[in-house]
Structures are given as C-alpha cells and as structure tokens.
Design a protein around this motif. Structure first.
Motif, PDB file in Angstrom:
ATOM      1  N   GLY A   3     -32.940   7.677  64.253  1.00  0.00           N
ATOM      2  CA  GLY A   3     -32.746   9.095  64.002  1.00  0.00           C
ATOM      3  C   GLY A   3     -33.740   9.645  63.005  1.00  0.00           C
ATOM      4  N   LEU A   4     -34.036   8.855  61.977  1.00  0.00           N
ATOM      5  CA  LEU A   4     -35.011   9.276  60.977  1.00  0.00           C
ATOM      6  C   LEU A   4     -36.413   9.355  61.582  1.00  0.00           C
ATOM      7  N   GLY A   5     -36.739   8.393  62.428  1.00  0.00           N
ATOM      8  CA  GLY A   5     -38.031   8.426  63.115  1.00  0.00           C
ATOM      9  C   GLY A   5     -38.156   9.632  64.023  1.00  0.00           C
ATOM     10  N   GLN A   6     -37.083   9.964  64.707  1.00  0.00           N
ATOM     11  CA  GLN A   6     -37.073  11.140  65.583  1.00  0.00           C
ATOM     12  C   GLN A   6     -37.245  12.413  64.756  1.00  0.00           C
ATOM     13  N   THR A   7     -36.646  12.432  63.573  1.00  0.00           N
ATOM     14  CA  THR A   7     -36.772  13.599  62.705  1.00  0.00           C
ATOM     15  C   THR A   7     -38.217  13.761  62.234  1.00  0.00           C
ATOM     16  N   PHE A   8     -38.845  12.646  61.805  1.00  0.00           N
ATOM     17  CA  PHE A   8     -40.253  12.712  61.394  1.00  0.00           C
ATOM     18  C   PHE A   8     -41.135  13.146  62.559  1.00  0.00           C
ATOM     19  N   LYS A   9     -40.871  12.621  63.739  1.00  0.00           N
ATOM     20  CA  LYS A   9     -41.650  12.996  64.924  1.00  0.00           C
ATOM     21  C   LYS A   9     -41.522  14.489  65.206  1.00  0.00           C
ATOM     22  N   ALA A  10     -40.314  15.009  65.093  1.00  0.00           N
ATOM     23  CA  ALA A  10     -40.087  16.427  65.355  1.00  0.00           C
ATOM     24  C   ALA A  10     -40.801  17.306  64.330  1.00  0.00           C
ATOM     25  N   VAL A  11     -40.745  16.895  63.061  1.00  0.00           N
ATOM     26  CA  VAL A  11     -41.382  17.694  62.009  1.00  0.00           C
ATOM     27  C   VAL A  11     -42.902  17.657  62.148  1.00  0.00           C
ATOM     28  N   ILE A  12     -43.451  16.476  62.430  1.00  0.00           N
ATOM     29  CA  ILE A  12     -44.905  16.380  62.609  1.00  0.00           C
ATOM     30  C   ILE A  12     -45.352  17.198  63.815  1.00  0.00           C
ATOM     31  N   ALA A  38     -31.431  17.071  57.387  1.00  0.00           N
ATOM     32  CA  ALA A  38     -32.438  16.024  57.576  1.00  0.00           C
ATOM     33  C   ALA A  38     -33.799  16.646  57.871  1.00  0.00           C
ATOM     34  N   TYR A  39     -33.816  17.676  58.708  1.00  0.00           N
ATOM     35  CA  TYR A  39     -35.078  18.337  59.053  1.00  0.00           C
ATOM     36  C   TYR A  39     -35.648  19.098  57.852  1.00  0.00           C
ATOM     37  N   ILE A  40     -34.792  19.693  57.062  1.00  0.00           N
ATOM     38  CA  ILE A  40     -35.250  20.436  55.884  1.00  0.00           C
ATOM     39  C   ILE A  40     -35.878  19.483  54.877  1.00  0.00           C
ATOM     40  N   ILE A  41     -35.215  18.361  54.605  1.00  0.00           N
ATOM     41  CA  ILE A  41     -35.719  17.400  53.630  1.00  0.00           C
ATOM     42  C   ILE A  41     -37.031  16.773  54.106  1.00  0.00           C
ATOM     43  N   LEU A  44     -39.857  19.292  53.840  1.00  0.00           N
ATOM     44  CA  LEU A  44     -40.348  19.448  52.476  1.00  0.00           C
ATOM     45  C   LEU A  44     -41.212  18.261  52.061  1.00  0.00           C
ATOM     46  N   ILE A  45     -40.778  17.047  52.409  1.00  0.00           N
ATOM     47  CA  ILE A  45     -41.567  15.855  52.086  1.00  0.00           C
ATOM     48  C   ILE A  45     -42.931  15.915  52.762  1.00  0.00           C
ATOM     49  N   MET A  46     -42.954  16.252  54.047  1.00  0.00           N
ATOM     50  CA  MET A  46     -44.213  16.304  54.779  1.00  0.00           C
ATOM     51  C   MET A  46     -45.120  17.415  54.240  1.00  0.00           C
ATOM     52  N   THR A  47     -44.560  18.510  53.787  1.00  0.00           N
ATOM     53  CA  THR A  47     -45.356  19.589  53.201  1.00  0.00           C
ATOM     54  C   THR A  47     -46.007  19.130  51.908  1.00  0.00           C
ATOM     55  N   VAL A  48     -45.247  18.425  51.067  1.00  0.00           N
ATOM     56  CA  VAL A  48     -45.796  17.908  49.812  1.00  0.00           C
ATOM     57  C   VAL A  48     -46.902  16.889  50.097  1.00  0.00           C
ATOM     58  N   VAL A  49     -46.691  16.020  51.080  1.00  0.00           N
ATOM     59  CA  VAL A  49     -47.717  15.038  51.447  1.00  0.00           C
ATOM     60  C   VAL A  49     -48.974  15.744  51.947  1.00  0.00           C
ATOM     61  N   PHE A  50     -48.817  16.756  52.777  1.00  0.00           N
ATOM     62  CA  PHE A  50     -49.963  17.494  53.309  1.00  0.00           C
ATOM     63  C   PHE A  50     -50.737  18.189  52.191  1.00  0.00           C
ATOM     64  N   VAL A  51     -50.043  18.861  51.296  1.00  0.00           N
ATOM     65  CA  VAL A  51     -50.712  19.560  50.201  1.00  0.00           C
ATOM     66  C   VAL A  51     -51.411  18.550  49.293  1.00  0.00           C
ATOM     67  N   GLY A  52     -50.760  17.414  49.032  1.00  0.00           N
ATOM     68  CA  GLY A  52     -51.390  16.368  48.226  1.00  0.00           C
ATOM     69  C   GLY A  52     -52.650  15.833  48.876  1.00  0.00           C
ATOM     70  N   ALA A  53     -52.614  15.651  50.194  1.00  0.00           N
ATOM     71  CA  ALA A  53     -53.794  15.160  50.909  1.00  0.00           C
ATOM     72  C   ALA A  53     -54.929  16.171  50.842  1.00  0.00           C
ATOM     73  N   VAL A  54     -54.625  17.442  50.983  1.00  0.00           N
ATOM     74  CA  VAL A  54     -55.656  18.479  50.892  1.00  0.00           C
ATOM     75  C   VAL A  54     -56.261  18.499  49.493  1.00  0.00           C
TER      76      VAL A  54
END
Length: 63
Positions: A3-12, A38-41, A44-54
């Motif tokens: 389920g967590l993998g599916q959530t990450f896949k959906a967010v990406i 789950a999607y909100i959290i 937010l994590i993926m947004t922070v990772v993206f901004v950090g990468a930039v």
C-alpha cells in the motif's frame, strides 16, 4: 508495504503528470476507504525531497 509503494507510485505519477486511468480509479477507491492522510504525508515528503534536490543541484552548479 504494498500500500505504501502504491501511494508513492501515485504521488510520483501525479508530480510528473502521467498515469493510467485505472490507477487513478484505484487511488480514489483507496482514499475513500482509508482517508487521504497517506497521500498527504507522502506528497509533503516528496515535495521536500524535490526542493532539496533542486537546492543541491543549484549549489553544485553555481560557485
């Protein structure tokens, strides 16, 4: 864990702007059953990772 993998896949997929209609239907069904937290959290994590990468790329490129 699936389920967590599916959530990450959906967010990406949403961040990139691609996805299948069938996956979208599954995501909406899951949100209706379990709630959107789950999607909100993960979003937010993926947004922070993206901004950090930039920021890291900019610091590497600029002296």
């Amino acid at each position: 864990m699936q389920g967590l993998g599916q959530t990450f896949k959906a967010v990406i997929s949403a961040m990139v702007g691609v996805g299948k209609k069938s996956d979208l239907v599954k995501d909406f069904e899951r949100v209706e059953a379990q709630g959107p937290w789950a999607y909100i959290i993960v979003g937010l994590i993926m947004t922070v990772v993206f901004v950090g990468a930039v920021i890291m790329v900019v610091k590497l490129v600029l002296p």
